[in-house]
Scaffold this motif. Structure first.
Motif, PDB file in Angstrom:
ATOM      1  N   ARG A   1      10.958   4.348   0.428  1.00  0.00           N
ATOM      2  CA  ARG A   1      10.743   5.731  -0.008  1.00  0.00           C
ATOM      3  C   ARG A   1      11.326   5.934  -1.400  1.00  0.00           C
ATOM      4  O   ARG A   1      12.408   5.452  -1.697  1.00  0.00           O
TER       5      ARG A   1
ATOM      6  N   SER B   1       0.855  -1.177   0.000  1.00  0.00           N
ATOM      7  CA  SER B   1       0.000   0.000   0.000  1.00  0.00           C
ATOM      8  C   SER B   1       0.899   1.238   0.000  1.00  0.00           C
ATOM      9  O   SER B   1       2.119   1.129   0.121  1.00  0.00           O
TER      10      SER B   1
ATOM     11  N   ASP C   1       1.463   5.002   1.929  1.00  0.00           N
ATOM     12  CA  ASP C   1       1.076   5.762   3.109  1.00  0.00           C
ATOM     13  C   ASP C   1       0.733   7.195   2.700  1.00  0.00           C
ATOM     14  O   ASP C   1       0.739   7.543   1.514  1.00  0.00           O
ATOM     15  N   SER C   2       0.459   8.051   3.677  1.00  0.00           N
ATOM     16  CA  SER C   2       0.051   9.429   3.395  1.00  0.00           C
ATOM     17  C   SER C   2       1.153  10.252   2.733  1.00  0.00           C
ATOM     18  O   SER C   2       0.875  11.272   2.110  1.00  0.00           O
ATOM     19  N   ASN C   3       2.401   9.814   2.848  1.00  0.00           N
ATOM     20  CA  ASN C   3       3.524  10.511   2.207  1.00  0.00           C
ATOM     21  C   ASN C   3       3.881   9.902   0.851  1.00  0.00           C
ATOM     22  O   ASN C   3       4.911  10.210   0.286  1.00  0.00           O
ATOM     23  N   ASN C   4       3.041   8.977   0.377  1.00  0.00           N
ATOM     24  CA  ASN C   4       3.262   8.281  -0.890  1.00  0.00           C
ATOM     25  C   ASN C   4       4.468   7.335  -0.840  1.00  0.00           C
ATOM     26  O   ASN C   4       5.080   7.057  -1.866  1.00  0.00           O
ATOM     27  N   HIS C   5       4.805   6.867   0.354  1.00  0.00           N
ATOM     28  CA  HIS C   5       5.852   5.864   0.508  1.00  0.00           C
ATOM     29  C   HIS C   5       5.211   4.483   0.437  1.00  0.00           C
ATOM     30  O   HIS C   5       4.111   4.265   0.924  1.00  0.00           O
TER      31      HIS C   5
ATOM     32  N   GLU D   1       9.021  -0.075   4.829  1.00  0.00           N
ATOM     33  CA  GLU D   1       8.727   1.140   4.076  1.00  0.00           C
ATOM     34  C   GLU D   1       9.828   1.369   3.047  1.00  0.00           C
ATOM     35  O   GLU D   1      11.013   1.262   3.367  1.00  0.00           O
TER      36      GLU D   1
END
Length: 100
Positions: free
Chosen positions: A83, A5, A7-11, A81
């Motif tokens: 990035r 998926s 996250d809110s930071n597009n990671h 995660e």
């Protein structure tokens, strides 16, 4: 339920099921709601976690500092995660061996 998926930071967040102590390091398929990855490192002194992060950094073409273990340091079930991934998470599935 997907094994990845954003996250809110597009990671990119990856749900993984790892099997340390394998002969070679590779993604082997889906296991429940997670991607199963075999690791050619023992589950001692963080060696398996280190290898997992290096494996993912290489696959996603990012520096190692862009890959972080978010949950499951001492578990087979992990959340990692990534990035600024240079490619989609399906890159891990594209290398799977298929029996013909």
């Amino acid at each position: 339920m997907s094994w990845y998926s954003l996250d809110s930071n597009n990671h990119l967040l990856l749900k993984l099921h790892v099997q340390p102590g394998a002969r070679c390091t590779e993604a082997v398929g889906l296991h429940g709601g997670a991607l199963k990855i075999k690791l050619a490192a023992p589950p001692v002194d963080g060696k398996a976690n280190d290898l997992l992060l290096k494996f993912l950094a290489k696959r996603f073409a990012v520096p190692l500092k862009h890959v972080a273990l978010k949950r499951g340091a001492q578990s087979r079930h992990k959340v990692v995660e990534v990035r600024h991934a240079a490619c989609a998470p399906e890159i891990l599935l594209s290398a799977l061996k298929t029996d013909s």
